[in-house]
Design a protein around this motif. Sequence first.
Motif, PDB file in Angstrom:
ATOM      1  N   LEU A   1      39.478  43.040  42.272  1.00  0.00           N
ATOM      2  CA  LEU A   1      39.242  41.485  42.448  1.00  0.00           C
ATOM      3  C   LEU A   1      39.869  40.513  41.382  1.00  0.00           C
ATOM      4  N   VAL A   2      40.564  39.463  41.749  1.00  0.00           N
ATOM      5  CA  VAL A   2      41.050  38.628  40.931  1.00  0.00           C
ATOM      6  C   VAL A   2      40.273  37.429  40.944  1.00  0.00           C
ATOM      7  N   ILE A   3      39.755  37.065  42.034  1.00  0.00           N
ATOM      8  CA  ILE A   3      38.851  35.758  42.461  1.00  0.00           C
ATOM      9  C   ILE A   3      37.660  36.240  43.198  1.00  0.00           C
ATOM     10  N   LEU A   4      36.567  35.944  42.461  1.00  0.00           N
ATOM     11  CA  LEU A   4      35.313  36.100  43.040  1.00  0.00           C
ATOM     12  C   LEU A   4      34.593  34.953  43.374  1.00  0.00           C
TER      13      LEU A   4
ATOM     14  N   TYR B   1      32.594  45.330  35.434  1.00  0.00           N
ATOM     15  CA  TYR B   1      33.737  46.190  35.426  1.00  0.00           C
ATOM     16  C   TYR B   1      34.864  45.524  36.190  1.00  0.00           C
ATOM     17  N   LEU B   2      34.772  44.295  36.457  1.00  0.00           N
ATOM     18  CA  LEU B   2      35.847  43.495  37.332  1.00  0.00           C
ATOM     19  C   LEU B   2      36.709  42.895  36.207  1.00  0.00           C
ATOM     20  N   THR B   3      37.647  43.784  35.713  1.00  0.00           N
ATOM     21  CA  THR B   3      38.325  43.460  34.336  1.00  0.00           C
ATOM     22  C   THR B   3      39.792  42.421  34.800  1.00  0.00           C
ATOM     23  N   LYS B   4      39.847  42.512  35.940  1.00  0.00           N
ATOM     24  CA  LYS B   4      41.199  41.774  36.312  1.00  0.00           C
ATOM     25  C   LYS B   4      40.767  40.441  36.946  1.00  0.00           C
ATOM     26  N   LEU B   5      39.466  39.998  36.771  1.00  0.00           N
ATOM     27  CA  LEU B   5      38.997  38.581  37.077  1.00  0.00           C
ATOM     28  C   LEU B   5      39.805  37.559  36.464  1.00  0.00           C
ATOM     29  N   HIS B   6      40.355  36.399  37.425  1.00  0.00           N
ATOM     30  CA  HIS B   6      40.733  35.120  36.600  1.00  0.00           C
ATOM     31  C   HIS B   6      39.668  34.336  36.983  1.00  0.00           C
ATOM     32  N   VAL B   7      39.031  34.337  38.023  1.00  0.00           N
ATOM     33  CA  VAL B   7      38.175  33.178  38.579  1.00  0.00           C
ATOM     34  C   VAL B   7      36.557  34.002  39.077  1.00  0.00           C
ATOM     35  N   LEU B   8      35.809  33.588  38.297  1.00  0.00           N
ATOM     36  CA  LEU B   8      34.255  34.022  38.598  1.00  0.00           C
ATOM     37  C   LEU B   8      33.494  32.694  38.909  1.00  0.00           C
ATOM     38  N   ASP B   9      33.229  32.476  40.127  1.00  0.00           N
ATOM     39  CA  ASP B   9      32.323  31.088  40.418  1.00  0.00           C
ATOM     40  C   ASP B   9      31.382  31.504  41.260  1.00  0.00           C
ATOM     41  N   LEU B  10      30.173  31.530  40.733  1.00  0.00           N
ATOM     42  CA  LEU B  10      28.735  31.955  40.930  1.00  0.00           C
ATOM     43  C   LEU B  10      27.747  30.569  41.160  1.00  0.00           C
ATOM     44  N   SER B  11      28.385  29.316  40.986  1.00  0.00           N
ATOM     45  CA  SER B  11      27.789  28.181  40.762  1.00  0.00           C
ATOM     46  C   SER B  11      26.892  28.126  42.206  1.00  0.00           C
ATOM     47  N   VAL B  12      25.897  27.052  41.820  1.00  0.00           N
ATOM     48  CA  VAL B  12      24.836  26.484  42.657  1.00  0.00           C
ATOM     49  C   VAL B  12      24.176  27.676  43.707  1.00  0.00           C
ATOM     50  N   ASN B  13      23.669  28.581  42.947  1.00  0.00           N
ATOM     51  CA  ASN B  13      23.022  29.397  43.524  1.00  0.00           C
ATOM     52  C   ASN B  13      21.371  29.586  42.867  1.00  0.00           C
TER      53      ASN B  13
ATOM     54  N   ALA C   1      42.016  41.594  46.356  1.00  0.00           N
ATOM     55  CA  ALA C   1      41.948  40.786  45.316  1.00  0.00           C
ATOM     56  C   ALA C   1      41.096  39.393  45.129  1.00  0.00           C
ATOM     57  N   LEU C   2      40.870  39.039  46.621  1.00  0.00           N
ATOM     58  CA  LEU C   2      40.204  37.637  46.607  1.00  0.00           C
ATOM     59  C   LEU C   2      39.053  38.066  47.458  1.00  0.00           C
ATOM     60  N   LEU C   3      37.727  37.675  47.239  1.00  0.00           N
ATOM     61  CA  LEU C   3      36.720  37.631  48.022  1.00  0.00           C
ATOM     62  C   LEU C   3      36.018  36.268  47.909  1.00  0.00           C
ATOM     63  N   ASP C   4      35.914  35.396  48.757  1.00  0.00           N
ATOM     64  CA  ASP C   4      35.486  34.065  49.051  1.00  0.00           C
ATOM     65  C   ASP C   4      34.363  33.992  50.046  1.00  0.00           C
ATOM     66  N   LEU C   5      33.279  33.947  49.649  1.00  0.00           N
ATOM     67  CA  LEU C   5      32.236  33.988  50.699  1.00  0.00           C
ATOM     68  C   LEU C   5      31.283  32.344  50.285  1.00  0.00           C
ATOM     69  N   GLY C   6      32.004  31.498  49.728  1.00  0.00           N
ATOM     70  CA  GLY C   6      31.472  30.319  49.030  1.00  0.00           C
ATOM     71  C   GLY C   6      30.877  29.381  50.307  1.00  0.00           C
ATOM     72  N   GLU C   7      29.819  28.465  49.884  1.00  0.00           N
ATOM     73  CA  GLU C   7      29.486  27.671  50.721  1.00  0.00           C
ATOM     74  C   GLU C   7      29.041  28.084  52.116  1.00  0.00           C
ATOM     75  N   ASN C   8      28.013  29.188  52.009  1.00  0.00           N
ATOM     76  CA  ASN C   8      27.334  29.541  53.032  1.00  0.00           C
ATOM     77  C   ASN C   8      25.917  29.650  52.785  1.00  0.00           C
ATOM     78  N   LYS C   9      24.922  30.326  53.323  1.00  0.00           N
ATOM     79  CA  LYS C   9      23.762  30.527  53.035  1.00  0.00           C
ATOM     80  C   LYS C   9      23.161  31.947  52.890  1.00  0.00           C
ATOM     81  N   PHE C  10      24.087  32.600  52.174  1.00  0.00           N
ATOM     82  CA  PHE C  10      23.693  34.171  51.859  1.00  0.00           C
ATOM     83  C   PHE C  10      22.391  33.697  50.843  1.00  0.00           C
TER      84      PHE C  10
END
Length: 347
Positions: free
Chosen positions: A144-147, A164-176, A120-129
């Motif tokens: 996923l609820v939080i990406l 397809y991620l119909t259950k998302l509450h949080v989508l954060d793709l900022s600063v890319n 339900a949560l995938l948080d890979l933020g604040e790295n260098k991917f």
Amino acid sequence: MDISNNNLTGMNPNLELKLTNSPHIDLSLNQFEGCIPLFLLQAGAVQLSDNKFSDLASFTCSKSKPSNLVILDLSSNELKGELPDCWNDLTSLQYVDLSNNKLSGKIPFSMGTLTNMELALLDLGENKFHGPLPAWIGQSLHQLVILSLRFNNFNGILPSNLCYLTKLHVLDLSVNSLSGGIPTCVKNFTSMTQNFMNSATSMEHWYSLNNYLYVKYEYNLFLMWKGADRRYKNADKFLKTIDLSSNNLTGEIPTEMQYLVALISLNLSRNNLRGEIISNIGNFKSLEFLDLSRNNLSGRIPSSLAHIDRLTWLDLSYNHLNGKIPIGTQLQTFNASSFEENSNLCG
């Protein structure tokens, strides 16, 4: 076992322990460093956040111990280099937090094999991917609820299969470095179209570590909230947000976004979006935070914006908006800086 929040230092020895019943082990908020001891693979929940661990590969790729891991929290450590491509050996995982490290490269395909769990949560933020957003996120991780992939170097377009991620509450793709347009299929984020939040019971996350031991885990993450980077607790319970700010997105704001009436926060600032603000934005009755600044938006500010009485943060500055600012009790409370650098705007 809980020895968190101390000043313990040094390397953790790889003790020759046989752990039974998949225990919950919390070593977070210390100063442990080096390799993660392999005996922890036998635990059900391992919390190692806020330490100085630097080696992930020897832990995730080890076949010396059978893995029972359900929860793995390694946020805010010193993990560096590419993610190991061994996640298909950790199929019991249901929660992964690797945010705020020094990871780089591309997200390995083997992470897409974690499809049978209710991730339900995938948080890979604040790295260098870097590289394009992996297609398997939308194709496989439907729970996923939080990406959160914020503050990385992802590029390419926003893949439509994210919808397809119909259950998302949080989508954060900022600063890319994402480019292209916002997909019109965003209306398929059905959880963002429903004004009610799930009951507290259904949104509490209990993970079964064995047949009789359960552990409760809160979904906390860092995000931009009303102009400040803050840690938000229980984001899945109290927040529905889209943050695509600080990318290279182009095109118009799709009118299909008007269906996301449950949004509490929408941040599309610092892109190259053009066209007009969607006319039905007043339907976002729950909206508290709206930032469309530093784009190339034009036209008039929709009069319906004045109908949002919960709005406490608004920034439309540095665009090409014109006409008179709509009159409404809420809009008149904002400072002129919310509208500055729109040369043909008045009011």
